[in-house]
Design an enzyme around this catalytic site. Structure first.
Site, short mmCIF file in Angstrom:
data_model
loop_
_atom_site.label_atom_id
_atom_site.label_comp_id
_atom_site.label_asym_id
_atom_site.label_seq_id
_atom_site.Cartn_x
_atom_site.Cartn_y
_atom_site.Cartn_z
N TYR A 193 -4.14 2.26 -8.31
CA TYR A 193 -3.83 2.11 -6.89
C TYR A 193 -4.20 3.36 -6.11
O TYR A 193 -4.45 4.40 -6.70
CB TYR A 193 -2.34 1.80 -6.71
CG TYR A 193 -1.44 2.59 -7.63
CD1 TYR A 193 -0.96 3.84 -7.25
CD2 TYR A 193 -1.10 2.09 -8.90
CE1 TYR A 193 -0.14 4.54 -8.11
CE2 TYR A 193 -0.28 2.79 -9.75
CZ TYR A 193 0.19 4.04 -9.35
OH TYR A 193 1.00 4.74 -10.19
N GLU B 179 -4.80 -1.33 -13.93
CA GLU B 179 -3.97 -1.49 -12.74
C GLU B 179 -3.85 -0.13 -12.08
O GLU B 179 -3.04 0.70 -12.48
CB GLU B 179 -2.59 -2.05 -13.12
CG GLU B 179 -1.82 -2.47 -11.90
CD GLU B 179 -1.07 -3.78 -12.13
OE1 GLU B 179 -1.71 -4.78 -12.54
OE2 GLU B 179 0.14 -3.78 -11.90
N CYS C 125 -2.91 2.44 -16.19
CA CYS C 125 -2.13 2.29 -14.96
C CYS C 125 -1.92 3.67 -14.35
O CYS C 125 -1.54 4.62 -15.03
CB CYS C 125 -0.80 1.61 -15.25
SG CYS C 125 0.13 1.23 -13.75
N TYR D 285 6.56 -2.56 -7.22
CA TYR D 285 6.78 -1.56 -8.27
C TYR D 285 6.72 -2.24 -9.64
O TYR D 285 7.29 -3.32 -9.82
CB TYR D 285 8.15 -0.89 -8.10
CG TYR D 285 8.31 -0.17 -6.78
CD1 TYR D 285 7.81 1.11 -6.61
CD2 TYR D 285 8.94 -0.79 -5.71
CE1 TYR D 285 7.94 1.77 -5.39
CE2 TYR D 285 9.07 -0.15 -4.48
CZ TYR D 285 8.57 1.14 -4.32
OH TYR D 285 8.70 1.78 -3.12
N SER D 286 6.09 -1.55 -10.59
CA SER D 286 6.08 -2.09 -11.95
C SER D 286 7.46 -1.96 -12.57
O SER D 286 8.17 -0.99 -12.32
CB SER D 286 5.12 -1.29 -12.83
OG SER D 286 3.83 -1.74 -12.64
#
Lengths: 475, 426
Positions: free
Chosen positions: B426, B424, B384, B214-215
Site C-alpha cells: 500500500y 498486499e 505485505c 486493517y489486516s
C-alpha cells in the site's frame, strides 16, 4: 467440493469404485473408446503435448486446470455437477414431485432415445474434424481444436455413463453402437444430418463451433432442467465445457472478418476477387458459409410440430431453455405458439398447441442468441468502417426437416421456384468453387505466435498465456 | 498493515461485451447470483458481487476479468451495463478526484490486482512488473473465507477489549495492538483477511468518514482463543508521505480507543491472501512495519496448531523490515519463538552506525534456503507492507530463482496460478 478421483482407471466423481458391475462394464468399453480415438480421432496428433484444460473437480477452482498432455492420455472421465437433495421437478405433469435418481419404467424408452441422440453427436464432431489439425492456421488454433476434440470425447463418456448405469443391457448395446456409427458413413451414419456433413476447412469449423455447438448449448440447457437428476447434473457440467467450443467459433469467425476488413481497407476495395487474390476470405463467401451452417443447424431442433417434444416436456424429461426463469405455469396445456407454413405460395404463421411446438420454441431461443452473435461480428465491420453487414437467413431457408422441408426459399424469406433456386443457389450457399478457394488457403502454420494470412491473431491467449505461447509441443 | 481504503470506492467487476460470447457459464458458476443477462449482455451486480473470482476460470473468453475503480455511489447499474456495446474507459484521476476519491485510495480499493488484458499487455513489455506475479486465487488448501458480511452501508459494532502500544514506549512511531470483541455477532475471519473501521464524525466538507481497512493480526480462533475477538496492528499516522505533519483520522482514533469503547466495523474483506491449511506447506513471510499483522496471524495460528500436535513440518520463514529495532511491532514476542519453529530475519534501514539493510538484502543472503523453497510446490510466499518494497522483493525472488537455475517465468507463473505468491502492498 466434489473431487474427481484420478487414482482410478476412469476418473470420476460418482463413486464408481462402489459399483463393481458398472465399473467393469465401463472398463470394458474404455479400450473400444481408445480404439475409436486412434482410428477416427485427430489425425497425426499422437505424439503432440497439447496445452489442455482438464477438470480435477467440478467446482470453479478445480475444473479448469491447464498443462501439456498427450491427447491420448487425457483423463476422459465421468463428472457430475453437485446434486441438490431437495430438487423438485419444476415443469410438466410431475411438477412439484421429487426429481428421479433412477429411470422410471414408463419413460425408459424416451430417455434412452434422448441420451443416445445427444451422445451420438459428440464423437461425430470429432470425426468431422479429424483432418483439420493438418491445416491449422496457428498453433493457438490447433490447441483449441484439440481441446474441443478431447472434450467432445468426454461428453461421449458422460452419455455412455448414463446409458450403462441406468439402462442395463440396452444401455451397453447403445454405448457400443455409439462407437460403431461414423459421421458420413453411407451404411452406418450418425443419427442427425448436420453431423454427417463434412467440416472441410477452418471457416467451416468456426461456423460449426459457432452455430452447431451453440445448438449444443440449447439442447444441453434444456436437458439440464430434466426431472431425471443424473441427466440434469451431467449436462450442467457439460455446459461449462461447451462454452469454450462456442468461443472458438465466435472468436474464430470474428478474427476471419477482422482480417478481411483490414485487407479491404488496405487495398481500398470490396471486390471479392481482389480480396481473394490478397489471400483473404471475401465477405460474400463468409455469408454463404453462414447461411449453410445456420440452416443446417436449426434443423437439429427437429420438426416444428412434434408430439415427442410434447411428451418429453409433459413427462419432465426435457425442459425449455432457462425453464426456471420463465414466469408461466410450466405445464403449458391450452397455450399456443406460432409456427410457419407455406400456403398458396406464401409463408404464413399459424397457431399450434404450445406443447407440440416446443422444438420451435427452443429453435427460436437459439435463433435469438445466434442473431445477436452475428451482430457482434458486424461490430467488427462497423469498427473497421466497412458498410457490409452479415445476417442470418430466413428461418425457412434451406430446411430439410419439418413443414418447411423441401420448400425453396430465398435467404430473405421469399418462396422461389425450382428454376430460381437452381439459378441462385451458388449466390446463397457455398459453391464448389468457394470450397475450393477456401481450401486453397488452408496451409498449416504452427510456429508460436504466427498466424495464417486469412485470419487475425486473437485478442488474448488461453489461460492468460501470451498469444505466442507454445500451446502445442510437437513430438 | 495500515492500508487506507475508502469504503466508498470499489473495484467494480464488469464483463467486456465485445469479447463475451454469452455462453452463460459465469452466471451458472456465480455462487452469489451476482451475474444476470438479457438478450443483449451479461452483467454483474455491483452490490452482490463479492469478488470471489469463482467465475474467472470457467469463462472461456477472458471477457469476465475486467475491473474499474469507481466511487460506490456511481457504480454502474445493471440497467446501464445491459445497454453497453463496449466497456467504458477507466475514470480519469481527475474524474475520480471530482467524485471525492483520492489517488491513493483508488489504488488500494479492494479487488484483484491484475486484469487479464493488463497481463497480456505486460507480457510483451520488457519493464519488470512485480504485480503481475501476485495471485488472485487462494492456496488450494486454504479455508473458505467469508467476505462482506457487513458491507459499508450496514456496519456492525465491536467493543474494544484491549489496546496497548506494541513498539518500544517513547518513540514517535507508535504502533498499537488493538483487540476488538464482537460478542455474539457472527464475524468469522481468517488469517490474511482485513476489516474496515469507520471513524465517527464527518470530514471537512461535512461527509461521513469512510472506512479504513486493517489486516487482522490474530488467528482464526481469536486473539484470545475461543473468543469472538480479533486484533489489529495500527500505526499512529503523524506525518504524510512527504514528511509533513498530519494526523491520520482513523489511526489516531483507533490508537486512542479505551477499553469498553465501541467502534463501527465493516467486512471481513479478502478472499485470496489466505494461508495454506495443508500441514506440510511452507510459508515465507516478507513484511515491513504494520504489514506484519497478517504474518503475526499466520505465525500464531501455526504456533497454536503446533502446540496441539497437528503439524507436520511445514517451514516458517520471516523477513521483517523496519527503520529501527525499536520500531518493530512484536519484536519482543518474536524473539521468544523457538528457532526450529520459525526462521526469523530482521532488516533495519536506519540503525545508527550500520549500513542500511532492506528485506530484499536479507533474502539474497538467504538465497540458498529460498531457492530450495522455490523448488518446492508446497511453498507459499506472502508480501505485505509499503508499496515501495514490492518490486524489490519480487526481483529478489526472481534473482534467487535464476541463480538456482530455475526458469523464473515458469516458477513465477506457477506461484501465481497456484495461489502461492501473494502481494498486499500500500
Amino acid at each position: 467440493m466434489s473431487t474427481i478421483n484420478y487414482s482410478e482407471k476412469i476418473p470420476n466423481n460418482v463413486n464408481l469404485g462402489e459399483d463393481r458391475t458398472l465399473q467393469r462394464a465401463l472398463e470394458g468399453w474404455q479400450p473400444n473408446f481408445i480404439n475409436w480415438w486412434d482410428d477416427v480421432g485427430p489425425e497425426g496428433s499422437t505424439n503432440h503435448d497439447v496445452y489442455l484444460r482438464t477438470a480435477v473437480s467440478v467446482d470453479p477452482q478445480g475444473w479448469a486446470q491447464f498443462g501439456h498432455v498427450k491427447m491420448r492420455d487425457y483423463r476422459w472421465g465421468i463428472f457430475l455437477n453437485p446434486g441438490d437433495a431437495n430438487r423438485e421437478v419444476h415443469f410438466g405433469d410431475h411438477k412439484g414431485e421429487k426429481v428421479w435418481q433412477d429411470v422410471p419404467g414408463e419413460h425408459r424408452a424416451n430417455l434412452r432415445r434422448i441420451i443416445v441422440t445427444q451422445g451420438d453427436t459428440e464423437p461425430a464432431s470429432v470425426e468431422q474434424q479429424r483432418h483439420l489439425g493438418l491445416t491449422a492456421p496457428s498453433m493457438y488454433d490447433l490447441r483449441n481444436l484439440f481441446q474441443i476434440n478431447v472434450e467432445e470425447g468426454r461428453h461421449l463418456w458422460a452419455m455412455v455413463y448414463l446409458l450403462q448405469k441406468h439402462f442395463g443391457r440396452d444401455g451397453r448395446e447403445e454405448a457400443d453402437a455409439l462407437l460403431q456409427r461414423t459421421s458420413g458413413d453411407a451404411n452406418n451414419p450418425r443419427i442427425l444430418g448436420a453431423f454427417n456433413e463434412k467440416t472441410p476447412d477452418w471457416l467451416a469449423f468456426f461456423m460449426f463451433t459457432y452455430f452447431t455447438d451453440r445448438d449444443g448449448k440449447f439442447q444441453l440447457a434444456a436437458l439440464a432442467e430434466s426431472a431425471f437428476d443424473p441427466l440434469a447434473r451431467t449436462t450442467k457440467f457439460m455446459l461449462t465445457e461447451e462454452a469454450h467450443h462456442m468461443f472458438v467459433g465466435e472468436s474464430g469467425v470474428s478474427r476471419v472478418i477482422a482480417r478481411t476488413a483490414q485487407v479491404m481497407n488496405e487495398l481500398k476495395t470490396d471486390d471479392a476477387q481482389k480480396i481473394r487474390a490478397a489471400g483473404c476470405i471475401d465477405l460474400g463467401t463468409i455469408q454463404r458459409y453462414l447461411n449453410f451452417h445456420y440452416s443446417v443447424t436449426i434443423d437439429l431442433f427437429g420438426a416444428d410440430q412434434s408430439s415427442n417434444a410434447a411428451i418429453f416436456y409433459s413427462s419432465g424429461l426435457k425442459g425449455r431453455y432457462e425453464e426456471g426463469k420463465r414466469d408461466d405455469d410450466h405445464v403449458l396445456k391450452g397455450q399456443t405458439y406460432k409456427v410457419l407454413e407455406v400456403k398458396e405460395g406464401q409463408l404464413v404463421e399459424k397457431d399450434v398447441p404450445m406443447l407440440n411446438a416446443l422444438n420451435e420454441v427452443l429453435r427460436d431461443d437459439f435463433i435469438k442468441d445466434s442473431v445477436s452473435g452475428v451482430g457482434r461480428w458486424n461490430k467488427v465491420l462497423e469498427k473497421a468502417g466497412i458498410p457490409t453487414r452479415l445476417s442470418v437467413p430466413h428461418k425457412a431457408f434451406n430446411r430439410q426437416i419439418g413443414a418447411l422441408a423441401g420448400i425453396k426459399m430465398s435467404p430473405e424469406g421469399r418462396v422461389v421456384s425450382e428454376v430460381e433456386w437452381a439459378a441462385k443457389r451458388d449466390e446463397w450457399l457455398p459453391s464448389s468453387e468457394d470450397f475450393a478457394f477456401v481450401a486453397s488457403l488452408m496451409g498449416r502454420v504452427i510456429e508460436p505466435g504466427k498466424f495464417a494470412g486469412w485470419i487475425a491473431p486473437p485478442v488474448m491467449g488461453i489461460n492468460r498465456q501470451p498469444v505466442d505461447f507454445e500451446y502445442v509441443r510437437f513430438g | 498493515m495500515d492500508m487506507v481504503v475508502e469504503a466508498g470506492v470499489i473495484k467494480q467487476h464488469l464483463i467486456d461485451p465485445e469479447i463475451c460470447i454469452r455462453c452463460n457459464t459465469c452466471e451458472a458458476t456465480c455462487p452469489v447470483n451476482a451475474i444476470t443477462h438479457d438478450d443483449n449482455n451479461y452483467v454483474v451486480r455491483a452490490d452482490v458481487c463479492n469478488g470471489c473470482m469463482a467465475c474467472i476460470s470457467p469463462c472461456p473468453t477472458g471477457s469476465i476479468d475486467n475491473w474499474r475503480t469507481m466511487p460506490l455511489v456511481r457504480a454502474y447499474t445493471i440497467e446501464e451495463q445491459l445497454t453497453w456495446e463496449e466497456l467504458p474507459a477507466e475514470l480519469s484521476p481527475e474524474e475520480l478526484e471530482a467524485a471525492g476519491v483520492s489517488g491513493a485510495s483508488a489504488e488500494a480499493a479492494e479487488a484483484p490486482a491484475q486484469t487479464q488484458a493488463q497481463a497480456a499487455a505486460e507480457a510483451t513489455e520488457p519493464v519488470f512488473n512485480s504485480a503481475q506475479y501476485g495471485a488472485s486465487v487462494p492456496p488450494w488448501s486454504a479455508a473458505h473465507a467469508y467476505t462482506n458480511l457487513f458491507p459499508p452501508k450496514t456496519p456492525t459494532t465491536a467493543t474494544v477489549v484491549g489496546n496497548f502500544n506494541c513498539t518500544e514506549a517513547g518513540f514517535d512511531s507508535e504502533t498499537h495492538h488493538v483487540v476488538l470483541d464482537f460478542g455474539v455477532v457472527p464475524f468469522p475471519v481468517l488469517e490474511g483477511q482485513s476489516i474496515g473501521i469507520v471513524p465517527p464524525g464527518v470530514d471537512a466538507i461535512g461527509k461521513r468518514h469512510h472506512a479504513r481497512q486493517y489486516s487482522v493480526a490474530s488467528p482464526r480462533n481469536g486473539e484470545r482463543p475461543g473468543y469472538n475477538n480479533v486484533s489489529l496492528t495500527v500505526k499512529r499516522v503523524t506525518e504524510d508521505h512527504e514528511g509533513d505533519p498530519v494526523r491520520g483520522v482513523c489511526s489516531n482514533y483507533v490508537c486512542d480507543l479505551k477499553v469498553g469503547d465501541t467502534v463501527q466495523v465493516v467486512g471481513p474483506f479478502g478472499s485470496s491472501f489466505l494461508m495454506p491449511n495443508h500441514p506440510k506447506s511452507h510459508i515465507v513471510m516478507i513484511c515491513t512495519g504494520t504489514g506484519s499483522a497478517p504474518m503475526r496471524a499466520m505465525t500464531e495460528w501455526r504456533r497454536r496448531l503446533r502446540k496441539s500436535g497437528k503439524f507436520e513440518g511445514g517451514k516458517l520463514m520471516l523477513f521483517f523490515g523496519a527503520r529501527t529495532q525499536q520500531e518493530l511491532p512484536y519484536f519482543g514476542p518474536l524473539q521468544s519463538l523457538p528457532k526450529d519453529f520459525i526462521d526469523i530475519n530482521f532488516a533495519f534501514s536506519r540503525t545508527a552506525g550500520q549500513p542500511k539493510r532492506y528485506v530484499q538484502d536479507l533474502m539474497r543472503e538467504r538465497a540458498a534456503d529460498l531457492a530450495a523453497l522455490l523448488k518446492d510446490g508446497a511453498s507459499h510466499f506472502y508480501v505485505c507492507g509499503l508499496k515501495s518494497m514490492e518490486e524489490g522483493v519480487v526481483l529478489a525472488l526472481r534473482d534467487v530463482a535464476k541463480e538456482a537455475g530455475l526458469d523464473w517465468d515458469t516458477v513465477g507463473a506457477g506461484l501465481k496460478r497456484e495461489g502461492r505468491l501473494h502481494l498486499e502492498t500500500y
